[in-house]
Design a protein around this motif. Structure first.
Motif: not given
Length: 459
Positions: A67-75
């Motif tokens: 289960r991944n974690i998105t830790d770079i994104e616009d928000k």
């Protein structure tokens, strides 16, 4: 190893499940974009797939769950800049909060919990492969985009044609896309963005697009083809559709056997929204309801069905869970080493769970068992009840501890009142005894009289 059947979003049918590697299930679930606290919609998704991985294990499979974690994104970038902290500081804080909140619901940690920023190299390799195959192009604004119309299978997960999808798209004047359906694989860095939001690449400094993350991480951790890919129904399009295009475009073959999606969350029959004022974080809910009640509440709805969140439904779930714990209260329940799936109640429970993880049907079996335990006080039935419930992650606390948790009065004060009531009854002051019971009830304390004496629980 089992007769499990799962609804596959890709085929739009319930089909028998058999893993690619006998005895070993490899599953990937799209996790959190961590710029804020988790809300109950996130809890619903993580709960749904926690149950899936628990049941697979109970069925005898070895499970590799990612289960991944998105830790770079616009928000994330915007929030870190607003708070004047680094992206890493923000994401570390939010990951800790996520683990705390979903841990209160009994959601187990996955086998792997990759952070997107640790896999940028693999994402760039994948983008390079797509570019070499003519499926990706460098845009005039510095981005790298996926050429959707060059992938013949696009739309097969959502069931939409390219023309249907095209009708709902709008092209930004300066987005550099050749087609409105194209999506970004690599985002060119902007001058105004902080340095910790930029990675070096052959395309210039920038960061990965959202969709490419999951294709790269799932392939790196589970291989080029795996068994189950899950997420919320809102991810079916475009996120999962784009994953298929990226992964299958690069690999030249299908990469997931079964696609699973949990249903939408509503609050009092309306979509949850901050603008509607019906938005709740997990922390909000845990101020009033314990984590196991929230977990049990979610188990009462099939994972693919719309899920309606309300205080009334939570109150009803809390009362139902208390009935199950009450059946076990006062019994010295032995621990079952293994379940005998040929036992009729266990077989009925298994039949429900093997039918696309039908948790409402499985809970019905638990209540049948609880009724039998209440009637006979059978330790064998009580042990079976607790063991079956454990496969769903409930009913594992000491019953008295659960039933008394969260009381408004401390135990010494309650015990003093119980003793005063006993003294009043001994003196035949029944009005006084009734008054004490009523005062405790008003304070949220329920007394239970039996031949063994008086016990109490939180109302």
């Amino acid at each position: 190893m089992s007769s499990l059947r799962i609804y596959n979003t890709l085929t739009r049918s319930v089909q028998p499940f058999a893993p690619i590697e006998p005895g070993h299930v490899r599953m990937y679930v799209c996790g959190m974009t961590i710029y804020d606290l988790c809300h109950v919609g996130h809890a619903r998704m993580m709960m749904a797939f926690d149950v899936v991985q628990r049941w697979l294990k109970a069925s005898g499979y070895r499970v590799t769950y990612v289960r991944n974690i998105t830790d770079i994104e616009d928000k994330i970038i915007k929030r870190a800049v607003e708070r004047g902290i680094s992206i890493r500081e923000l994401t570390d804080e939010m990951i800790a909060a996520m683990h705390r909140d979903i841990g209160a619901l009994g959601v187990e940690r996955p086998t792997h919990e990759p952070r997107a920023t640790d896999y940028v190299g693999q994402m760039l390799d994948l983008i390079g492969t797509l570019e070499n195959k003519g499926l990706a192009y460098r845009a005039s604004n510095g981005d790298v985009n996926y050429a959707v119309r060059k992938f013949p299978g696009y739309g097969k997960l959502s069931g939409k044609s390219l023309d249907d999808l095209r009708a709902g798209e709008r092209v930004a004047v300066d987005d550099g896309k050749l087609d409105a359906l194209d999506f970004v694989l690599w985002k060119s860095a902007k001058e105004s963005e902080p340095e910790d939001a930029k990675w070096a690449s052959t395309y210039g400094p920038g960061r990965p697009g959202w969709h490419i993350e999951c294709s790269a991480m799932s392939c790196a951790l589970l291989g080029e083809r795996f068994d189950i890919h899950g997420g919320g129904m809102d991810l079916q399009f475009p996120h999962h559709e784009n994953e298929i295009a990226q992964s299958e475009g690069a690999l030249g073959h299908s990469f997931v056997n079964v696609w699973m999606h949990n249903g939408f969350l509503n609050v009092d029959n309306e979509k949850m929204s901050k603008s509607l004022g019906n938005f709740f974080t997990i922390q909000d809910v845990l101020k009033t309801y314990d984590g196991e009640t929230l977990r049990y509440f979610m188990l009462r709805t099939h994972y693919r069905s719309p899920f309606n969140f309300s205080d009334a439904n939570l109150d009803d779930a809390r009362a139902a869970l208390r009935r199950l714990y009450t059946a076990l209260d006062g019994l010295d329940v032995p621990e079952l080493a293994e379940l005998d799936w040929s036992e009729p109640r266990a077989a009925a429970f298994r039949a429900a769970m093997d039918d696309d993880f039908n948790t409402p049907g499985a809970l019905a079996v638990l209540f049948e068992l609880a009724s039998e335990v209440n009637r006979t006080r059978s330790l064998a039935d009580a042990a079976l009840l607790k063991k079956l419930a454990g496969t769903l992650g409930v009913l594992q606390q000491p019953p008295r501890q659960y039933l008394q948790a969260g009381a408004s009065l401390d135990e010494a004060a309650i015990q003093a009142q119980i003793e005063a009531r006993a003294a009043a009854k001994a003196a035949r002051d029944f009005a006084g005894a009734d008054r004490i019971r009523a005062e405790l009830l008003a304070a949220g304390i329920v007394l239970q009289d039996s031949a063994a004496g008086t016990t109490w629980s939180r109302a």
